[in-house]
Design a protein around this motif. Structure first.
Motif, PDB file in Angstrom:
ATOM      1  N   VAL A 199       0.663  -1.779  -0.157  1.00 59.33           N
ATOM      2  CA  VAL A 199      -0.251   0.593  -0.131  1.00 59.33           C
ATOM      3  C   VAL A 199       0.826   1.307   0.218  1.00 59.33           C
ATOM      4  CG1 VAL A 199      -1.428   1.309   1.565  1.00 59.33           C
ATOM      5  CG2 VAL A 199      -2.268  -0.383   0.784  1.00 59.33           C
ATOM      6  N   GLY A 200       1.537   1.484   1.044  1.00 59.27           N
ATOM      7  CA  GLY A 200       3.485   3.056   0.781  1.00 59.27           C
ATOM      8  C   GLY A 200       3.475   2.507  -0.593  1.00 59.27           C
ATOM      9  N   ASP A 201       3.998   1.701  -1.264  1.00 61.49           N
ATOM     10  CA  ASP A 201       4.803   1.716  -2.291  1.00 61.49           C
ATOM     11  C   ASP A 201       3.387   1.960  -3.288  1.00 61.49           C
ATOM     12  OD1 ASP A 201       6.252   0.759  -4.729  1.00 61.49           O
ATOM     13  OD2 ASP A 201       7.253  -0.693  -4.103  1.00 61.49           O
ATOM     14  N   ASN A 202       3.775   3.559  -3.954  1.00 59.11           N
ATOM     15  CA  ASN A 202       2.908   3.279  -4.873  1.00 59.11           C
ATOM     16  C   ASN A 202       2.686   3.437  -6.554  1.00 59.11           C
ATOM     17  OD1 ASN A 202       1.438   5.412  -3.295  1.00 59.11           O
ATOM     18  ND2 ASN A 202       2.711   7.740  -3.748  1.00 59.11           N
ATOM     19  N   SER A 203       4.346   2.461  -6.319  1.00 64.45           N
ATOM     20  CA  SER A 203       4.788   1.812  -7.897  1.00 64.45           C
ATOM     21  C   SER A 203       3.566   0.711  -8.312  1.00 64.45           C
ATOM     22  CB  SER A 203       5.883   2.188  -8.636  1.00 64.45           C
ATOM     23  OG  SER A 203       6.230   0.581  -7.821  1.00 64.45           O
ATOM     24  N   ILE A 204       2.484   0.133  -7.182  1.00 60.86           N
ATOM     25  CA  ILE A 204       2.507  -0.821  -7.331  1.00 60.86           C
ATOM     26  C   ILE A 204       0.798  -0.483  -7.758  1.00 60.86           C
ATOM     27  CG2 ILE A 204       0.878  -2.919  -6.477  1.00 60.86           C
ATOM     28  CD1 ILE A 204       4.117  -3.045  -4.794  1.00 60.86           C
ATOM     29  N   ILE A 205      -0.242  -1.065  -8.353  1.00 62.97           N
ATOM     30  CA  ILE A 205      -1.456  -0.821  -9.054  1.00 62.97           C
ATOM     31  C   ILE A 205      -2.828  -1.611  -8.522  1.00 62.97           C
ATOM     32  CG2 ILE A 205      -0.931   1.204 -10.619  1.00 62.97           C
ATOM     33  CD1 ILE A 205      -1.503  -1.221 -13.285  1.00 62.97           C
ATOM     34  N   ALA A 206      -1.722  -2.703  -8.157  1.00 62.17           N
ATOM     35  CA  ALA A 206      -2.837  -3.801  -7.838  1.00 62.17           C
ATOM     36  C   ALA A 206      -2.055  -4.922  -6.888  1.00 62.17           C
ATOM     37  CB  ALA A 206      -3.892  -4.374  -8.891  1.00 62.17           C
ATOM     38  N   GLU A 207      -2.499  -5.467  -6.428  1.00 67.36           N
ATOM     39  CA  GLU A 207      -1.839  -6.800  -5.676  1.00 67.36           C
ATOM     40  C   GLU A 207      -2.736  -7.968  -5.930  1.00 67.36           C
ATOM     41  OE1 GLU A 207      -1.711  -9.862  -1.883  1.00 67.36           O
ATOM     42  OE2 GLU A 207      -3.289  -9.006  -3.254  1.00 67.36           O
ATOM     43  N   LEU A 208      -1.533  -8.927  -6.405  1.00 67.85           N
ATOM     44  CA  LEU A 208      -2.553 -10.571  -6.122  1.00 67.85           C
ATOM     45  C   LEU A 208      -2.091 -11.135  -5.216  1.00 67.85           C
ATOM     46  CD1 LEU A 208      -0.394 -10.323  -9.525  1.00 67.85           C
ATOM     47  CD2 LEU A 208      -2.916 -11.240  -9.246  1.00 67.85           C
ATOM     48  N   GLY A 209      -3.003 -12.113  -4.251  1.00 69.12           N
ATOM     49  CA  GLY A 209      -3.255 -13.247  -3.531  1.00 69.12           C
ATOM     50  C   GLY A 209      -3.434 -12.654  -2.380  1.00 69.12           C
ATOM     51  N   ASP A 210      -3.547 -13.704  -1.471  1.00 69.11           N
ATOM     52  CA  ASP A 210      -2.403 -14.659  -0.785  1.00 69.11           C
ATOM     53  C   ASP A 210      -3.043 -15.311  -1.648  1.00 69.11           C
ATOM     54  OD1 ASP A 210      -0.412 -16.241   0.445  1.00 69.11           O
ATOM     55  OD2 ASP A 210       0.106 -14.013   0.664  1.00 69.11           O
ATOM     56  N   PHE A 211      -2.077 -16.863  -1.476  1.00 70.05           N
ATOM     57  CA  PHE A 211      -2.584 -18.250  -1.839  1.00 70.05           C
ATOM     58  C   PHE A 211      -3.745 -18.880  -1.045  1.00 70.05           C
ATOM     59  CE2 PHE A 211      -1.960 -22.706  -1.193  1.00 70.05           C
ATOM     60  CZ  PHE A 211      -2.750 -23.222  -2.836  1.00 70.05           C
ATOM     61  N   SER A 212      -4.038 -19.047   0.274  1.00 73.18           N
ATOM     62  CA  SER A 212      -5.479 -18.997   0.986  1.00 73.18           C
ATOM     63  C   SER A 212      -5.978 -18.284   1.569  1.00 73.18           C
ATOM     64  CB  SER A 212      -4.508 -19.989   2.505  1.00 73.18           C
ATOM     65  OG  SER A 212      -3.964 -19.040   3.687  1.00 73.18           O
ATOM     66  N   SER A 213      -7.228 -18.443   1.793  1.00 71.99           N
ATOM     67  CA  SER A 213      -7.747 -17.517   2.326  1.00 71.99           C
ATOM     68  C   SER A 213      -7.832 -16.330   3.768  1.00 71.99           C
ATOM     69  CB  SER A 213      -9.510 -18.161   2.414  1.00 71.99           C
ATOM     70  OG  SER A 213      -9.662 -18.143   1.168  1.00 71.99           O
ATOM     71  N   PRO A 214      -7.440 -17.102   4.829  1.00 76.08           N
ATOM     72  CA  PRO A 214      -7.226 -16.849   5.738  1.00 76.08           C
ATOM     73  C   PRO A 214      -5.880 -15.821   5.680  1.00 76.08           C
ATOM     74  CG  PRO A 214      -6.394 -18.912   6.304  1.00 76.08           C
ATOM     75  CD  PRO A 214      -7.279 -18.555   5.133  1.00 76.08           C
ATOM     76  N   ALA A 215      -4.745 -15.755   4.748  1.00 75.17           N
ATOM     77  CA  ALA A 215      -3.689 -15.693   4.473  1.00 75.17           C
ATOM     78  C   ALA A 215      -4.046 -13.859   3.816  1.00 75.17           C
ATOM     79  CB  ALA A 215      -2.409 -15.937   3.705  1.00 75.17           C
ATOM     80  N   SER A 216      -4.990 -13.863   2.946  1.00 75.84           N
ATOM     81  CA  SER A 216      -5.768 -12.843   2.392  1.00 75.84           C
ATOM     82  C   SER A 216      -7.004 -12.121   3.121  1.00 75.84           C
ATOM     83  CB  SER A 216      -6.613 -13.478   1.060  1.00 75.84           C
ATOM     84  OG  SER A 216      -5.649 -13.867   0.879  1.00 75.84           O
ATOM     85  N   ILE A 217      -8.247 -12.559   4.041  1.00 76.71           N
ATOM     86  CA  ILE A 217      -8.615 -11.531   4.771  1.00 76.71           C
ATOM     87  C   ILE A 217      -7.817 -11.547   6.498  1.00 76.71           C
ATOM     88  CG2 ILE A 217     -10.741 -12.582   6.334  1.00 76.71           C
ATOM     89  CD1 ILE A 217     -11.580 -14.889   4.296  1.00 76.71           C
ATOM     90  N   ALA A 218      -7.024 -11.531   6.441  1.00 78.65           N
ATOM     91  CA  ALA A 218      -6.267 -10.881   7.302  1.00 78.65           C
ATOM     92  C   ALA A 218      -5.393  -9.752   7.075  1.00 78.65           C
ATOM     93  CB  ALA A 218      -4.463 -11.566   8.426  1.00 78.65           C
ATOM     94  N   ALA A 219      -5.061  -9.822   6.075  1.00 79.94           N
ATOM     95  CA  ALA A 219      -4.870  -8.762   5.660  1.00 79.94           C
ATOM     96  C   ALA A 219      -5.300  -7.735   4.641  1.00 79.94           C
ATOM     97  CB  ALA A 219      -3.663  -8.625   4.588  1.00 79.94           C
ATOM     98  N   SER A 220      -6.770  -8.111   4.352  1.00 73.84           N
ATOM     99  CA  SER A 220      -7.417  -7.136   3.778  1.00 73.84           C
ATOM    100  C   SER A 220      -8.399  -4.996   4.332  1.00 73.84           C
ATOM    101  CB  SER A 220      -8.724  -7.904   3.594  1.00 73.84           C
ATOM    102  OG  SER A 220      -9.388  -8.859   2.729  1.00 73.84           O
ATOM    103  N   PRO A 221      -8.132  -5.647   5.395  1.00 65.63           N
ATOM    104  CA  PRO A 221      -8.016  -4.015   6.037  1.00 65.63           C
ATOM    105  C   PRO A 221      -7.259  -3.501   5.397  1.00 65.63           C
ATOM    106  CG  PRO A 221      -8.602  -5.796   8.001  1.00 65.63           C
ATOM    107  CD  PRO A 221      -8.176  -6.514   6.624  1.00 65.63           C
ATOM    108  N   VAL A 222      -6.375  -3.969   5.484  1.00 65.27           N
ATOM    109  CA  VAL A 222      -5.044  -2.855   5.378  1.00 65.27           C
ATOM    110  C   VAL A 222      -5.318  -2.415   3.425  1.00 65.27           C
ATOM    111  CG1 VAL A 222      -2.492  -2.193   4.137  1.00 65.27           C
ATOM    112  CG2 VAL A 222      -2.990  -4.022   6.264  1.00 65.27           C
ATOM    113  N   TYR A 223      -5.745  -3.589   2.839  1.00 64.22           N
ATOM    114  CA  TYR A 223      -5.671  -3.161   1.189  1.00 64.22           C
ATOM    115  C   TYR A 223      -7.008  -2.213   1.193  1.00 64.22           C
ATOM    116  CZ  TYR A 223      -2.480  -6.295   0.445  1.00 64.22           C
ATOM    117  OH  TYR A 223      -1.307  -7.014   0.123  1.00 64.22           O
ATOM    118  N   ASN A 224      -7.543  -2.181   1.889  1.00 60.94           N
ATOM    119  CA  ASN A 224      -9.325  -1.793   2.121  1.00 60.94           C
ATOM    120  C   ASN A 224      -9.071  -0.302   1.742  1.00 60.94           C
ATOM    121  OD1 ASN A 224     -11.627  -3.079   1.184  1.00 60.94           O
ATOM    122  ND2 ASN A 224     -11.697  -4.077   2.488  1.00 60.94           N
TER     123      ASN A 224
END
Length: 383
Positions: free
Chosen positions: A102-127
């Motif tokens: 999120v802090g790297d302005n060159s990144i326009i979208a994120e791919l992943g994570d592989f597991s749902s709990p790994a992704s769900i844990a990080a979702s508030p940051v991406y939102n």
């Protein structure tokens, strides 16, 4: 498809709560910098640990897609590249990775994570950072409920298990079932049990199995002694290979449903899995021109047939690239493209689809029934 949906939901929720705080520290993450010559996608995924094989398969699919995209001019003249962070598909690691992306302005979208709990844990940051989190293997029904920035083309477990029960019904009236002792495994079994009951399939025996176990025979013997017409495994490739080999070791020679359409599963399971039936999205034997073009290019680059997880990654790049071409090579542009493009396509996603704007998943994408025949998964309708 979610791996290691294994820690309790309480742990994931706790991490997710911490993620809100972490995301608030990323004040510079609300816009992206598209002024350079390269457009970056961030990848949060396993390159080491127990899920590293899936990261390896992702890498092959990503690289082939990016080679083709860049050869065709990239995104509106900008080259496409990845910034990959090894998460080991661990929820404790995905939160700081999300903060970094999120802090790297060159990144326009994120791919992943592989597991749902790994992704769900990080979702508030991406939102909070307004960065699309494209969880392209996240089959938990909970993932896209996280917010407006969670998107996934993955078929969810309710749909997978409805079709699974349909295919089991054609072979068996009574089954034994083993499923991973994880939140993902429990969700899978819940849906399979529901649809099995609707279709009149008797579950004569069921048991969870520990993901890290190497000896499932005590449980499998009990399942064998229930005299099932078929044995159903709800899990992944490595544990599925052990299950089917140990089933044969304890003398069960009936129909097996389980494992995954991956080279690793086929290699590890060997002859024990011949005749296995799985849910899948793709087969190299599909004669459609689009599939055969992909297969020929993949084999030319890697000298092997592709499997589902190569296809998931390949399609993910192409979907995000099309979204960015439509909306612009920015975070807002990717989101706009996912919302407004009506004719996405993919090797494993069909010829044309749009995302449902309420679920942020495609409508109408269904799994296909694959049979392991002579060491390769083929559609059950194939000769």
């Amino acid at each position: 498809m979610s791996k290691q949906w294994s820690r309790s939901l309480r742990v994931v929720v706790g991490i997710a709560s911490a993620a809100v705080v972490a995301g608030s520290l990323s004040a510079c993450g609300n816009s992206s910098d598209s002024s350079g010559d390269t457009v970056y996608f961030g990848v949060s995924g396993p390159k080491s640990g127990t899920s590293a094989e899936y990261g390896r398969l992702w890498q092959q699919g990503f690289d082939l897609a990016i080679d083709q995209v860049n050869a065709a001019g990239g995104i509106n003249g900008k080259k496409v590249a990845l910034k990959w962070e090894d998460s080991q598909s661990d929820p404790k690691q995905t939160v700081p990775i999300a903060t970094k992306f999120v802090g790297d302005n060159s990144i326009i979208a994120e791919l992943g994570d592989f597991s749902s709990p790994a992704s769900i844990a990080a979702s508030p940051v991406y939102n909070r950072g307004k960065l699309v989190q494209y969880g392209f293997t996240n089959s938990s029904t909970e993932f896209t409920k996280g917010g407006d920035y969670q998107w996934s083309p993955s078929i969810t477990q309710d749909i997978f298990q409805d079709r699974n029960a349909q295919w089991v019904q054609s072979k068996a009236k009574k089954v034994s079932v083993v499923y991973l002792e994880t939140d993902w495994g429990k969700e899978s079994f819940k849906y399979f049990q529901q649809f099995a009951q609707q279709r009149g399939i008797e579950i004569a025996y069921s048991s969870s199995i520990l993901p890290d176990s190497q000896d499932f025979r005590p449980v499998l013997i009990k399942g064998r002694d229930a005299n099932p017409d078929a044995f159903v495994h709800l899990g992944y490739g490595p544990d599925g290979a052990l299950v089917v080999k140990q089933l044969r070791d304890v003398g069960y020679n009936g129909q097996f449903f389980g494992g995954q359409n991956t080279p690793q599963f086929i290699q590890l399971a060997g002859a024990a899995a011949e005749g296995d039936i799985v849910n899948g999205v793709f087969s190299p034997s599909d004669t459609s021109p689009k599939v055969q073009d992909f297969v020929s290019k993949f084999k030319a680059k890697y000298n092997t047939d592709p499997g589902d997880f190569n296809v998931y990654a390949y399609d993910a790049i192409n979907v995000l690239v099309k979204a960015a071409k439509f909306g612009g090579a920015t975070r807002d542009g990717v989101l706009k493209g996912l919302r407004e493009v009506k004719d996405f396509s993919g090797v494993g996603l069909g010829d044309s689809f749009a995302f449902n704007q309420q679920t942020r998943r495609p409508d109408g994408v269904k799994p296909i029934e694959l049979l392991l025949k002579n060491g390769a998964f083929v559609p059950t309708g194939s000769k």
